[in-house]
Design an enzyme around this catalytic site. Structure first.
Site, PDB file in Angstrom:
ATOM      1  N   SER A 272       0.757  -1.226   0.236  1.00  0.00           N
ATOM      2  CA  SER A 272      -0.137  -0.362  -0.493  1.00  0.00           C
ATOM      3  C   SER A 272       0.581   1.234  -0.142  1.00  0.00           C
ATOM      4  CB  SER A 272      -1.350   0.142   1.224  1.00  0.00           C
ATOM      5  OG  SER A 272      -0.536   0.190   2.225  1.00  0.00           O
TER       6      SER A 272
ATOM      7  N   ALA B 187       4.107   1.795  -1.392  1.00  0.00           N
ATOM      8  CA  ALA B 187       4.450   1.981  -2.468  1.00  0.00           C
ATOM      9  C   ALA B 187       3.500   2.715  -3.690  1.00  0.00           C
ATOM     10  CB  ALA B 187       5.485   0.452  -2.920  1.00  0.00           C
TER      11      ALA B 187
ATOM     12  N   ASP C 204       7.757   2.087   6.307  1.00  0.00           N
ATOM     13  CA  ASP C 204       7.020   1.751   4.811  1.00  0.00           C
ATOM     14  C   ASP C 204       7.399   2.847   3.538  1.00  0.00           C
ATOM     15  OD1 ASP C 204       6.792  -0.271   6.033  1.00  0.00           O
ATOM     16  OD2 ASP C 204       4.528  -0.732   4.567  1.00  0.00           O
TER      17      ASP C 204
HETATM   18  O1  PMV Z   1       3.058  -5.838   6.670  1.00  0.00           O
HETATM   19  P1  PMV Z   1       3.645  -4.254   7.133  1.00  0.00           P
HETATM   20  O2  PMV Z   1       4.251  -4.033   5.810  1.00  0.00           O
HETATM   21  O3  PMV Z   1       2.458  -3.124   6.132  1.00  0.00           O
HETATM   22  O4  PMV Z   1       4.454  -3.708   8.167  1.00  0.00           O
HETATM   23  C1  PMV Z   1       4.144  -3.535   9.054  1.00  0.00           C
HETATM   24  C2  PMV Z   1       4.707  -3.136   9.997  1.00  0.00           C
HETATM   25  C3  PMV Z   1       4.745  -2.933  11.446  1.00  0.00           C
HETATM   26  O5  PMV Z   1       6.268  -2.923  12.128  1.00  0.00           O
HETATM   27  C4  PMV Z   1       4.535  -3.953  12.284  1.00  0.00           C
HETATM   28  C5  PMV Z   1       3.743  -1.808  11.812  1.00  0.00           C
HETATM   29  C6  PMV Z   1       4.280  -0.454  11.100  1.00  0.00           C
HETATM   30  O6  PMV Z   1       3.411   0.307  11.059  1.00  0.00           O
HETATM   31  O7  PMV Z   1       5.376  -0.505  11.342  1.00  0.00           O
END
Ligand code: PMV
Length: 299
Positions: free
Chosen positions: A91, A93, A134
């Site tokens: 999401s 990206a 992210d």
């Molecule tokens: O699974 P992803 O790519 O949404 O990563 C989540 C990472 C967490 O640390 C669990 C949540 C966050 O917002 O950083």
């Protein structure tokens, strides 16, 4: 018309702990999402994401991008190599590629910092909670140390093979972060000491990454995997892939992202051997590498 592409990411260290303000190290990878935008009589969003029978759609994220920049009606087309709900930042990206493309199409003059900050706000609006990891990594690219809400610094790019193992099971970040919160509320001292240890792994990882010492980075990733298991975000399928990857010679292997389902990440020199060991467990292996470029316009 403007087209922008933005990378997904893996966590070397620090998922979940980063939600509690702890440091994390993540790297952009060469799996990318592309957004093409064009001024149009009415706004339309089409996407190759979220069309596989999974209860997910990228549309609310893209609508928020258009609203928050206040641009005229546009058509937006999203194409992605990144699997949805897999912990690879699909999401983020899509959001960053869309913001980049809108910025180019309407000459908004947004800096990368502004794109990352707007993207993070959009993820928060749509998801409820999200760390800046992210959106930051997708914008800037590279291998990055993040001190949430304080700073980020670029590290030497990971130069060995990166193998992802996908359970092909959808993982809801919101749900897993919620489960961890409940555990934290029940056992704050125990959970805080785990998060502190994860924070420590990120700190220890920096000089090892700078020196290209992937064997030691891998050892620390293995410790992190055990701690992620301890906070309840592991699964038998994730661990089967982790152990298969290590047995096949990976430097280290761990859950990446929220866990539950989703993906593992392994660092390896012989990526092919690690990938076939992951495939043998019934997971789906993807060989990739770290990506220096973040979001950029595609001519
Ligand atoms: O699974 P992803 O790519 O949404 O990563 C989540 C990472 C967490 O640390 C669990 C949540 C966050 O917002 O950083």
């Amino acid at each position: 018309m403007a087209t922008c592409t933005a990378p997904g990411k893996i966590y070397l260290f620090g998922e979940h702990a980063v939600v509690y303000g702890k440091r994390a190290i993540a790297s952009a990878i060469n799996l990318r999402t592309t957004a093409t935008v064009a001024e149009s009589a009415q706004t339309t969003i089409t996407s190759s994401l979220g069309t596989t029978g999974i209860d997910y759609t990228v549309h609310p994220y893209i609508s928020r991008c258009i609203e928050s920049l206040g641009v005229p009606a546009v058509s937006v087309r999203i194409d992605s190599e990144i699997l949805v709900g897999s912990g690879l930042g699909s999401s983020a990206a899509a959001v960053i590629a869309t913001l980049g493309a809108l910025n180019a199409e309407f000459d908004l003059g947004m800096t990368r910092t502004a794109i990352a900050a707007t993207g993070h706000q959009i993820e928060r609006d749509v998801q409820g909670a999200a760390s800046p990891t992210d959106t930051l990594v997708s914008t800037m690219g590279g291998t990055v140390m993040i001190t949430p809400w304080v700073s980020s610094s670029r590290l030497r790019l990971i130069e060995c093979g990166i193998v992802i193992g996908d359970t092909e099971e959808f993982s809801s970040t919101k749900e897993l972060v919620g489960n961890v919160r409940i555990l934290h509320e029940s056992y704050p001292v125990a959970m805080d000491s785990i998060f502190d240890t994860i924070d420590n792994l990120s700190e220890l990882g920096v000089p090892l990454i700078e020196n290209g010492d992937y064997r030691s980075v891998g050892e620390l990733m293995n410790i992190d995997h055990g701690l992620l298991d301890a906070i309840g975000v592991g699964s038998a399928k994730l661990s089967a892939m982790v152990y298969a990857a290590r047995d096949a010679g990976a430097y280290g292997a761990k859950i990446t992202g929220a866990g539950g389902g989703g993906c593992i990440v392994a660092l390896a020199d012989d990526a092919g051997a690690v990938a076939s060991a992951i495939d043998d467990t019934g997971g789906r292996a993807i060989i990739t590498e770290a990506s220096e470029p973040g979001v950029h316009v595609r001519k």
